[in-house]
Design a protein around this motif. Structure first.
Motif, PDB file in Angstrom:
ATOM      1  N   THR A  17      50.927  43.013  47.219  1.00 49.13           N
ATOM      2  CA  THR A  17      50.792  44.273  47.959  1.00 49.13           C
ATOM      3  C   THR A  17      52.161  44.897  48.155  1.00 49.13           C
ATOM      4  O   THR A  17      53.051  44.292  48.768  1.00 49.13           O
ATOM      5  CB  THR A  17      50.141  44.034  49.332  1.00 49.13           C
ATOM      6  OG1 THR A  17      48.865  43.402  49.148  1.00 49.13           O
ATOM      7  CG2 THR A  17      49.947  45.361  50.065  1.00 49.13           C
ATOM      8  N   THR A  55      48.191  46.065  44.562  1.00 48.92           N
ATOM      9  CA  THR A  55      47.704  47.173  45.381  1.00 48.92           C
ATOM     10  C   THR A  55      48.822  47.658  46.296  1.00 48.92           C
ATOM     11  O   THR A  55      49.944  47.123  46.266  1.00 48.92           O
ATOM     12  CB  THR A  55      46.450  46.743  46.182  1.00 48.92           C
ATOM     13  OG1 THR A  55      45.809  47.898  46.711  1.00 48.92           O
ATOM     14  CG2 THR A  55      46.802  45.767  47.298  1.00 48.92           C
ATOM     15  N   PHE A  61      48.723  54.095  47.017  1.00 53.66           N
ATOM     16  CA  PHE A  61      49.044  53.029  46.061  1.00 53.66           C
ATOM     17  C   PHE A  61      50.550  53.030  45.831  1.00 53.66           C
ATOM     18  O   PHE A  61      51.229  52.051  46.115  1.00 53.66           O
ATOM     19  CB  PHE A  61      48.279  53.248  44.753  1.00 53.66           C
ATOM     20  CG  PHE A  61      48.605  52.232  43.690  1.00 53.66           C
ATOM     21  CD1 PHE A  61      48.126  50.933  43.794  1.00 53.66           C
ATOM     22  CD2 PHE A  61      49.388  52.565  42.594  1.00 53.66           C
ATOM     23  CE1 PHE A  61      48.430  49.980  42.824  1.00 53.66           C
ATOM     24  CE2 PHE A  61      49.689  51.631  41.620  1.00 53.66           C
ATOM     25  CZ  PHE A  61      49.214  50.327  41.732  1.00 53.66           C
ATOM     26  N   ALA A 109      44.421  47.532  41.873  1.00 51.53           N
ATOM     27  CA  ALA A 109      43.427  47.994  42.841  1.00 51.53           C
ATOM     28  C   ALA A 109      44.029  49.241  43.484  1.00 51.53           C
ATOM     29  O   ALA A 109      44.815  49.157  44.442  1.00 51.53           O
ATOM     30  CB  ALA A 109      43.135  46.915  43.878  1.00 51.53           C
ATOM     31  N   ASN A 111      44.321  52.020  45.695  1.00 49.54           N
ATOM     32  CA  ASN A 111      43.722  52.311  46.998  1.00 49.54           C
ATOM     33  C   ASN A 111      43.931  53.734  47.476  1.00 49.54           C
ATOM     34  O   ASN A 111      43.364  54.137  48.497  1.00 49.54           O
ATOM     35  CB  ASN A 111      44.295  51.350  48.052  1.00 49.54           C
ATOM     36  CG  ASN A 111      45.804  51.405  48.108  1.00 49.54           C
ATOM     37  OD1 ASN A 111      46.474  51.128  47.106  1.00 49.54           O
ATOM     38  ND2 ASN A 111      46.370  51.760  49.248  1.00 49.54           N
ATOM     39  N   ARG A 128      42.244  48.687  35.665  1.00 51.91           N
ATOM     40  CA  ARG A 128      42.412  49.468  36.890  1.00 51.91           C
ATOM     41  C   ARG A 128      41.068  49.685  37.564  1.00 51.91           C
ATOM     42  O   ARG A 128      40.111  50.168  36.926  1.00 51.91           O
ATOM     43  CB  ARG A 128      43.072  50.817  36.573  1.00 51.91           C
ATOM     44  CG  ARG A 128      44.531  50.699  36.181  1.00 51.91           C
ATOM     45  CD  ARG A 128      45.062  51.960  35.520  1.00 51.91           C
ATOM     46  NE  ARG A 128      44.513  52.130  34.174  1.00 51.91           N
ATOM     47  CZ  ARG A 128      44.971  51.497  33.087  1.00 51.91           C
ATOM     48  NH1 ARG A 128      45.978  50.635  33.201  1.00 51.91           N
ATOM     49  NH2 ARG A 128      44.423  51.698  31.897  1.00 51.91           N
ATOM     50  N   SER A 131      39.683  53.065  44.186  1.00 53.48           N
ATOM     51  CA  SER A 131      38.950  53.531  45.358  1.00 53.48           C
ATOM     52  C   SER A 131      38.528  54.975  45.125  1.00 53.48           C
ATOM     53  O   SER A 131      39.173  55.726  44.370  1.00 53.48           O
ATOM     54  CB  SER A 131      39.853  53.446  46.593  1.00 53.48           C
ATOM     55  OG  SER A 131      39.451  54.349  47.597  1.00 53.48           O
ATOM     56  N   LEU A 195      39.088  45.999  47.394  1.00 52.46           N
ATOM     57  CA  LEU A 195      39.666  44.674  47.166  1.00 52.46           C
ATOM     58  C   LEU A 195      38.598  43.642  46.828  1.00 52.46           C
ATOM     59  O   LEU A 195      38.823  42.760  45.993  1.00 52.46           O
ATOM     60  CB  LEU A 195      40.491  44.224  48.370  1.00 52.46           C
ATOM     61  CG  LEU A 195      41.943  44.708  48.382  1.00 52.46           C
ATOM     62  CD1 LEU A 195      42.667  44.198  49.618  1.00 52.46           C
ATOM     63  CD2 LEU A 195      42.694  44.265  47.127  1.00 52.46           C
TER      64      LEU A 195
END
Length: 259
Positions: A17, A55, A61, A109, A111, A128, A131, A195
């Protein structure tokens, strides 16, 4: 582990992250780049790791470069042109080089917004998942710049030359549903499920044998630019190693017992 890149391990999957929400998860900080390289090296060395999810913390992101530093001509943006060239080579360009060395599948991920170098970072990943709040922009030209991190190499390979050219020459933002229609992402999910969806995908990947997975990843990367004969040669060299892997023998034995 760096505070700029949080790493959590669950089973055979790591979640990385980017934890710089105060600057939009900008990825030009040299300390972050070093942490990123260290994470790649550690994942490669740990054969228990079979997939990585990348992420961003918070709502974004990655916003790419630190535009405030550009405006204030701080750090690499306040040096001569020749020094700045080296700063790109020794700075953000270390990220695509590091990811080219990553031996396990990498899932983005996404976001939230993935802008400029953040968009390119997502394109550097193998798969990929987005969201519904995600968006993508190859926005460099809008502030008078070019993709300095390899974006003109990655983006056309993800969505084809014409769509990549449209994004690169306009800098326009693409929403999650358009990204799905263009093949930029493999799926779009509800934000709160992002996630979980990425982890479920990673679980399907990580159930497979370590060495075969890592060799398949290398073949996929080499096949992006190499000729057929080179790919066939690599496959012929790798396959005997896979045949001798105890995990292969175990899987074959299990398959035999079900026939």
């Amino acid at each position: 582990m760096s505070a700029l890149l949080r790493i959590e391990t669950a089973g055979a999957t790591q979640v990385w992250t980017i934890d710089l929400p105060h600057v939009g998860n900008a990825i030009t900080d040299t300390e972050f780049i070093a942490a990123f390289e260290a994470a790649v090296a550690a994942a490669n060395a740990d054969l228990d790791v079979r997939a990585v999810i990348l992420t961003g913390a918070g709502k974004i992101f990655s916003a790419g470069g630190n535009v405030k530093e550009m405006a204030d001509q701080q750090g690499m943006f306040g040096v001569s042109a020749l020094d700045q060239r080296r700063a790109y080579v020794d700075g953000i360009q270390r990220i695509p080089r590091a990811l080219a060395r990553l031996e396990v599948p990498l899932i983005a991920a996404v976001n939230g917004p993935a802008i400029g170098a953040g968009c390119d970072l997502a394109m550097m990943c193998d798969i990929r998942v987005a969201s519904e709040r995600a968006s993508f922009a190859e926005s460099f030209v809008q502030i008078g710049l070019i993709p300095g991190d390899g974006g003109t190499w990655f983006l056309p390979r993800a969505i084809g030359y014409e769509r990549a050219a449209e994004m690169t020459f306009t800098g326009d933002r693409v929403d999650a549903n358009t990204a799905l229609a263009w093949g930029m992402v493999s799926r779009v999910v509800a934000h709160d499920e992002l996630l979980a969806e990425a982890r479920a995908l990673a679980d399907r990947i990580t159930k497979n044998p370590t060495h075969a997975l890592r060799m398949a990843k290398r073949l996929m990367h080499e096949s992006r630019t190499g000729p057929l004969e080179s790919t066939l040669g690599m496959a012929a060299a790798m396959q005997p190693l896979a045949h001798r892997d105890p995990e292969h023998e175990q899987r074959i034995s299990r398959w035999r017992s079900t026939v």
